[in-house]
Structure formats: structure tokens, C-alpha cells
Motif scaffolding. Structure first.
Motif, PDB file in Angstrom:
ATOM      1  N   VAL A  34     -50.833 -34.731  76.093  1.00  0.00           N
ATOM      2  CA  VAL A  34     -49.355 -34.867  76.539  1.00  0.00           C
ATOM      3  C   VAL A  34     -48.618 -33.516  76.107  1.00  0.00           C
ATOM      4  CG1 VAL A  34     -47.326 -36.072  76.280  1.00  0.00           C
ATOM      5  CG2 VAL A  34     -49.319 -37.094  76.763  1.00  0.00           C
ATOM      6  N   ARG A  35     -48.007 -32.800  76.951  1.00  0.00           N
ATOM      7  CA  ARG A  35     -47.229 -31.635  76.420  1.00  0.00           C
ATOM      8  C   ARG A  35     -46.159 -31.287  77.321  1.00  0.00           C
ATOM      9  NH1 ARG A  35     -50.411 -25.636  75.688  1.00  0.00           N
ATOM     10  NH2 ARG A  35     -48.870 -24.995  74.117  1.00  0.00           N
ATOM     11  N   TRP A  40     -46.456 -27.563  70.985  1.00  0.00           N
ATOM     12  CA  TRP A  40     -47.694 -28.113  70.469  1.00  0.00           C
ATOM     13  C   TRP A  40     -48.319 -29.160  71.356  1.00  0.00           C
ATOM     14  CZ3 TRP A  40     -49.545 -24.176  67.880  1.00  0.00           C
ATOM     15  CH2 TRP A  40     -48.485 -23.401  66.989  1.00  0.00           C
ATOM     16  N   PRO A  41     -49.410 -29.126  72.123  1.00  0.00           N
ATOM     17  CA  PRO A  41     -50.001 -30.228  72.632  1.00  0.00           C
ATOM     18  C   PRO A  41     -50.413 -31.426  71.867  1.00  0.00           C
ATOM     19  CG  PRO A  41     -51.586 -28.570  72.807  1.00  0.00           C
ATOM     20  CD  PRO A  41     -50.311 -27.961  72.018  1.00  0.00           C
ATOM     21  N   HIS A  42     -50.059 -32.748  72.369  1.00  0.00           N
ATOM     22  CA  HIS A  42     -50.608 -33.848  71.353  1.00  0.00           C
ATOM     23  C   HIS A  42     -51.862 -34.408  72.036  1.00  0.00           C
ATOM     24  CE1 HIS A  42     -46.858 -34.112  69.012  1.00  0.00           C
ATOM     25  NE2 HIS A  42     -46.131 -34.084  70.181  1.00  0.00           N
ATOM     26  N   TRP A 142     -51.282 -40.387  77.920  1.00  0.00           N
ATOM     27  CA  TRP A 142     -52.540 -40.588  76.862  1.00  0.00           C
ATOM     28  C   TRP A 142     -52.448 -40.735  75.578  1.00  0.00           C
ATOM     29  CZ3 TRP A 142     -56.614 -41.567  79.765  1.00  0.00           C
ATOM     30  CH2 TRP A 142     -56.966 -40.986  80.869  1.00  0.00           C
ATOM     31  N   LEU A 143     -51.128 -40.974  74.976  1.00  0.00           N
ATOM     32  CA  LEU A 143     -50.638 -41.242  73.719  1.00  0.00           C
ATOM     33  C   LEU A 143     -50.420 -42.740  73.675  1.00  0.00           C
ATOM     34  CD1 LEU A 143     -48.433 -38.247  72.841  1.00  0.00           C
ATOM     35  CD2 LEU A 143     -51.066 -38.341  72.459  1.00  0.00           C
ATOM     36  N   LYS A 144     -50.193 -43.440  74.591  1.00  0.00           N
ATOM     37  CA  LYS A 144     -50.017 -44.805  74.642  1.00  0.00           C
ATOM     38  C   LYS A 144     -51.054 -45.799  74.277  1.00  0.00           C
ATOM     39  CE  LYS A 144     -47.357 -48.471  77.387  1.00  0.00           C
ATOM     40  NZ  LYS A 144     -46.716 -48.534  78.725  1.00  0.00           N
ATOM     41  N   ARG A 145     -50.865 -46.997  73.390  1.00  0.00           N
ATOM     42  CA  ARG A 145     -52.085 -47.504  73.277  1.00  0.00           C
ATOM     43  C   ARG A 145     -51.739 -49.125  73.464  1.00  0.00           C
ATOM     44  NH1 ARG A 145     -54.113 -43.547  73.692  1.00  0.00           N
ATOM     45  NH2 ARG A 145     -55.509 -42.236  72.496  1.00  0.00           N
ATOM     46  N   SER A 236     -40.694 -27.198  73.744  1.00  0.00           N
ATOM     47  CA  SER A 236     -41.288 -26.309  74.823  1.00  0.00           C
ATOM     48  C   SER A 236     -40.405 -24.883  74.792  1.00  0.00           C
ATOM     49  CB  SER A 236     -41.464 -27.016  76.004  1.00  0.00           C
ATOM     50  OG  SER A 236     -41.454 -26.340  77.212  1.00  0.00           O
ATOM     51  N   ARG A 237     -41.145 -23.795  75.040  1.00  0.00           N
ATOM     52  CA  ARG A 237     -40.351 -22.782  75.212  1.00  0.00           C
ATOM     53  C   ARG A 237     -39.437 -22.573  76.402  1.00  0.00           C
ATOM     54  NH1 ARG A 237     -45.539 -20.654  75.514  1.00  0.00           N
ATOM     55  NH2 ARG A 237     -46.403 -19.784  73.523  1.00  0.00           N
TER      56      ARG A 237
END
Length: 387
Positions: A34-35, A40-42, A142-145, A236-237
Motif C-alpha cells: 500500500v502506497r 515509503w511503501p508498506h 493488503w494491510l488489513k487483517r 508522498s512527494r
């Protein structure tokens, strides 16, 4: 093929030991991450597949360290297979401090194999395996559980198909006698310099077509500020300050605080918050003040900018050289068309510019596999340079 979910350190260590003992010829790799708003991407999941094993590594549940993977990713006898791997490799570089190597990128290989430029994963799977990849889970967080079984199945198929594609593309390149042609592109993906972004060099990535070194100098400072702030605060830039804003400010006359603040309102950047604006304005003001100096520091920066712009854009081409450049681009395009590969695989604009500005028999375009393709057709351009 069955697969295993790994979310514990002992299981990851065991898998890595097994792979290193087996030493397969390749391992297919894909990341789910996730980004959207962060610098930085997680990493959400890491999928791996060898000829005999497939695993999904979940680093989220127990904050799992990927350290045990380092030995696999650096093992020279195991080729690391990605599709359009830049972001995946960037994630691994940021987590582990080095790039995987050696690398095989199926998107790049497909272009050299005559299948088209920039092919997406789903398209390539369809072309080579005659399989339609489901897109039902492509917008998963994709960070959710917990993740549903359908989401895990979607993720693992990315590497199960990838390893099949790798074999087919490798054979296709071998049959065409092009097995070494993409190597330069693969080496670039395994070079840490591709991913290590020093703030003081961030301006170069914007590739601004400016005419004055002073404009580049202002961009130097603004881009360095953005890069440093984005890295430090993990933002994010583009959310902080987009490229267009930095480019516009680099060529515009100096503005006082009130005028600049009003100008920024139309850009809807994070810079509109008072504290952040003050921080940015100090950098903006110093960037302009730097131009009023006349010291060794300024002269050194000026030399760096002029050397980089001349190398990158070849602005000094004469009228005759510009015509030769156009003719050479047409010639190289014809060679690429005959091979059914994108012209970017044969040569990019900068390489043609450097050849025209300084024709030399030792030039990159006249050596290796490119030399075999271009030596004869570029002979007339080489002779022009000698006259």
C-alpha cells in the motif's frame, strides 16, 4: 501447486534454509503493498515460488523481519524473477538495504521477445498461458487483517503464473538468440543507485528542460527540501508538492510570502498549512539568495548543473547534428521494427544524442549485441563525424 502461509520467524527461517540447500535455478517474487499517501511503501504480503515450493509471507501480523531472506536474494546461482519489478525491488531494497541479484524481469524480457512494450501482468499471462487473470481482489487493502482466502489465492497466483511465464520467455529469448540482450536493463534493476535517492540529486529526476543554470539551482534546493521532508515524515512527494509546482516556481520571479502563499492555494498541496509553508518558504528564499552569492560553492554547483545538462540533453548540438540526430532515430527505428521490438530496447534518445555529438567506434551502440545490429547501418553517421 499447494502453498504455505508463513507469518512466524521460525517458519521463515526454515523455508529459507530449505531453499538455500536446494538452490533452485530461480525464484519468482511479487509484493502486495500500500502506497497511496506515504513516501515509503508498506509491505502487506510477499509471495515467492520456486520450481517446487510456493509461499506467502505475511510480515504484518507479527511485524515479521525479512532478514532471513537476504541470503536467498543475494545468492548468485538463484535468478530472482519479477514482473515490472521496480517497485517490488525498491521495497526489498528499503527493507534489507540491498537489491536482489541476479534479476530477470518478465515485462522487459517480453519486449525483447517481440511481444510488445510495457505489457501488463494480466495481458502477458493471457498471451503466454491463455489464462484470464481475475481482477476481483486487485483493490484489496493488503494491510488489513484478516485476509480472506480469495485474497490469498489471488496473491499466490501472481507468482505461480510468473514462474511459468519466466520459463516460456527464457526459452523464447534463447530461440531468438537474444538471451543476453536485456541484461543491461536487468543489471540496472539490481543496482542500489537506481533506488537510493539522495535529496541533493532529486532535481535530476525531474528532467526539467530549462535554459538557465539558475533555474536548475532553484529546482535543486526545492526538490532537495521536498525529498528530505517526504522521507523524514513519510509522506508522498506529490501530496507534499507536485512536480509541476516545483518546476513553475523554479522559473518564476521571486515572490514574497503573501504572494507565494496565494499562488499555492491553486495547487492544493500540503504546503497550504501554516507551519509547513513557513518551512518551505525558508528554503525557497534561500534558493534565491544563493544566486546572489559569488563564491566557490556557487561556482561548484554551476559546474555540476552545466555538466549534467549537457550530458543529459545535449543542448549544444549544431544544426547539422540535429538533422543527423533525426535521421539516425529513423534508422534505429527501422532496425527495431524489423526485429519487432520497441526502439527503446535498441537505443534511447540520450544514447543517440551522445553518438551524434561525438561519433566513436567504441561507442556503446557499436558494441556488444547492439553493435551486431547497428554497426553497418550507422557507418555513414560515424563517417560524418570524422569529416
Amino acid at each position: 501447486m499447494s502453498w504455505t502461509l508463513i507469518d512466524a520467524a521460525d517458519s521463515l527461517q526454515k523455508f529459507c534454509q530449505e531453499v538455500l540447500e536446494e538452490k533452485p535455478s530461480f525464484i519468482a517474487i511479487d509484493c502486495e503493498f500500500v502506497r497511496q499517501t506515504t513516501y515509503w511503501p508498506h509491505l502487506g504480503l510477499l509471495q515467492l515460488a520456486t520450481p517446487n515450493h510456493a509461499v506467502i509471507i505475511d510480515p504484518v501480523i507479527h511485524n515479521l523481519s525479512l532478514g532471513p531472506l537476504e541470503a536467498i536474494l543475494q545468492e548468485p546461482s538463484i535468478t530472482k524473477v519479477f514482473h515490472s519489478g521496480h517497485q517490488d525491488i525498491e521495497i526489498l531494497y528499503n527493507l534489507l538495504g540491498d537489491c536482489p541479484r541476479p534479476i530477470f524481469d518478465t515485462q522487459i524480457a517480453a519486449a525483447f521477445a517481440g511481444l510488445g512494450e510495457g505489457l501488463g501482468y494480466e495481458k502477458l499471462v493471457n498471451v503466454l498461458l491463455d489464462i484470464k487473470v481475475s481482477k476481483d481482489e486487485q483493490f484489496t487493502d493488503w494491510l488489513k487483517r484478516p485476509l480472506r482466502q480469495e485474497q490469498l489465492d489471488y496473491a499466490i497466483h501472481d507468482v505461480l503464473y510468473l514462474k511459468e511465464i519466466y520459463g516460456l520467455l527464457k526459452d523464447r529469448l534463447d530461440d531468438l538468440g537474444r538471451q543476453n540482450w536485456p541484461e543491461e536493463f536487468f543489471l540496472n534493476l539490481s543496482n542500489p543507485k537506481t533506488f537510493a535517492i539522495a535529496p541533493e540529486k532529486a532535481w535530476q529526476r525531474l528532467r526539467a528542460p530549462f535554459s538557465k543554470w539558475q533555474q536548475y539551482s532553484i529546482l535543486w534546493d526545492l526538490a532537495a527540501w521536498r525529498e528530505q521532508y517526504a522521507q523524514t515524515h513519510n509522506i508522498s512527494r506529490s501530496l507534499l508538492a507536485d512536480n509541476r509546482l516545483l518546476l513553475d516556481l523554479s522559473i518564476a520571479p521571486f515572490m514574497e510570502q503573501a504572494e507565494l502563499k496565494e499562488t499555492l492555494k491553486s495547487h492544493r498541496q500540503k504546503l497550504n498549512t501554516d507551519a509547513l509553508f513557513e518551512n518551505f518558504y525558508r528554503c525557497y528564499e534561500k534558493a534565491h539568495q544563493f544566486l546572489d552569492q559569488d563564491d566557490l560553492t556557487q561556482q561548484h554547483r554551476k559546474q555540476i548543473i552545466k555538466a549534467w545538462t549537457s550530458q543529459s540533453f545535449q543542448n549544444q548540438l549544431t544544426t547539422e547534428q540535429k538533422q543527423a540526430f533525426k535521421n539516425m532515430r529513423i534508422t534505429v527505428q527501422k532496425v527495431a521494427d524489423q526485429l519487432s521490438i520497441p526502439v527503446s530496447c535498441v537505443s534511447n534518445r540520450r544514447e543517440i544524442e551522445s553518438f551524434i555529438s561525438c561519433p566513436d567506434a567504441s561507442h556503446k551502440l557499436l558494441n556488444g549485441w547492439r553493435g551486431g545490429l547497428l554497426r553497418e547501418v550507422l557507418k555513414s553517421f560515424l563517417n560524418q563525424g570524422e569529416n
